[in-house]
Design an enzyme around this catalytic site. Sequence first.
Site, PDB file in Angstrom:
ATOM      1  CG  PHE A 138      -1.914   0.924   1.266  1.00  0.00           C
ATOM      2  CD1 PHE A 138      -3.067   0.948   0.748  1.00  0.00           C
ATOM      3  CD2 PHE A 138      -1.743   2.364   2.062  1.00  0.00           C
ATOM      4  CE1 PHE A 138      -4.173   1.590   0.782  1.00  0.00           C
ATOM      5  CE2 PHE A 138      -2.399   3.117   2.190  1.00  0.00           C
ATOM      6  CZ  PHE A 138      -3.977   2.976   1.560  1.00  0.00           C
ATOM      7  CG  ASP A 207      -0.071  -2.257   7.242  1.00  0.00           C
ATOM      8  OD1 ASP A 207      -1.146  -2.775   7.618  1.00  0.00           O
ATOM      9  OD2 ASP A 207       0.129  -1.264   6.798  1.00  0.00           O
ATOM     10  CE1 TYR A 232      -9.243   2.932   6.857  1.00  0.00           C
ATOM     11  CE2 TYR A 232      -8.315   4.097   8.791  1.00  0.00           C
ATOM     12  CZ  TYR A 232      -8.079   3.747   7.371  1.00  0.00           C
ATOM     13  OH  TYR A 232      -7.224   3.920   6.743  1.00  0.00           O
ATOM     14  CE  LYS A 233      -7.930  -0.176   5.023  1.00  0.00           C
ATOM     15  NZ  LYS A 233      -6.747  -0.119   4.798  1.00  0.00           N
ATOM     16  NE  ARG A 381     -10.089  -2.806  -2.675  1.00  0.00           N
ATOM     17  CZ  ARG A 381      -9.638  -2.141  -1.500  1.00  0.00           C
ATOM     18  NH1 ARG A 381      -8.640  -2.827  -0.783  1.00  0.00           N
ATOM     19  NH2 ARG A 381     -10.137  -1.368  -0.759  1.00  0.00           N
TER      20      ARG A 381
END
Length: 414
Positions: A138, A207, A232-233, A381
Amino acid sequence: MSEAAVPDRLASRARELDAGDELAALRARFVLDDDDVVYLDGNSLGALPATVPDRVDDVVRRQWGRLRIRSWEESGWWTAPERIGDRIAPLVGAAAGQIVVGDSTSVNVFKALVAAVRMARETGGEGRDEIVVDATTFPTDGYIAGSAARMTGCALRPVEPAGVPGALGDRTAAVLLNHVDYRTGRLHDLPGLTAAVHAAGAVVVWDLCHSAGALPVGLDAHGVDLAVGCTYKYLNGGPGSPAYLYVRRDLQGRFDSPLPGWNSHAEPFGMRSAYEAAPGAVRGRVGTPDILSMLALEASLDVWEGVGIDAVRAKSLALTDFFLECVEAYAGPGRTECVTPRRHGERGSQVALRCPDAGDVMKHLIGRGVVGDFRHPDVLRFGFTPLYVGFADAERAARVLGEVLDEVAGGATA
Ligand SMILES: *Cc1c(COP(=O)(O)O)cnc(C)c1O
């Protein structure tokens, strides 16, 4: 079997699978549209847990509005970062006292990576002058690794995760890896890569943004050194909710933060000019915690009450298997290319499909109530969040995808 029988067969399979789903009732713990939207973007922003609005209301009106500064003590604001860290801990396989919540993932990547280099040099000497980073990472992790390398006088070596063991050596200081690739949904070998980094005498930072809350991580069991992740995912903490930092207990005394702040001081209210790091997880703090979003996150974690991460993983794999089967039936063959590994041991909790005009295809999908997302240049996705996504959702998403691919390929893109 006639063509028309395929949708009937898959829809009835979906009903059966939903009926046998022991986690199905958890959907009621979230605020979601009744039946008109299939939300497959929980890997980007988790849905709103039903307990959050009242809690936020109480925090704002009573704790802040009436108690004001007394709330640092009386409402438990001051200790929230460690308290909430301890609630995340079982979800990532960590014993209490090793996780602190606060700051963004980006900031925690910085803290962890610089501290990792310092730890590696403390035992391995200044010859440890390389940071290895996942070449497919990322973006923010890559940018921060580059900056951390410059600051610590290290060279930055981007390497594909599978090639990491071969890239390690006695110059390696720290290695920054993603547990699950945000684009392809590939799950990397955390136990194996951690062991390889340790064998080279280096320090590893994982991560967990795309794995925590979706699958077992086993931080303690696999001897991970440092880890960071967002909330928040798959953890549903809300937009921009604070991230977390894990420092393995026996490394805490050696964690030398590049961002020492008054909140991580051994005596924060001593207001001393000399810094002295606090013991324990507190050492990962920097400044004043963002209480409003932190306490929203705390309330959101209620949805995990009585839920085991192994059951979540089993459902996640069943959902992504079924979605792939439906995509093949409705949107295949050859119209999309699946870049998510088929093998369970290599799959996170999302399915990524490549296709031409993917940006356009996703716009059409969202217009028809199937919400996934698009990642440059050609990836669709679909995130599967087992707490609130069911098998009928997977079937419907694949069916609508098949229809949209017909339209877009047919030029009906206006
Ligand atoms: C989502 C995500 C981030 C987000 O970082 P922020 O600081 O919260 O913007 C970082 N790394 C990875 C791998 C992610 O998936």
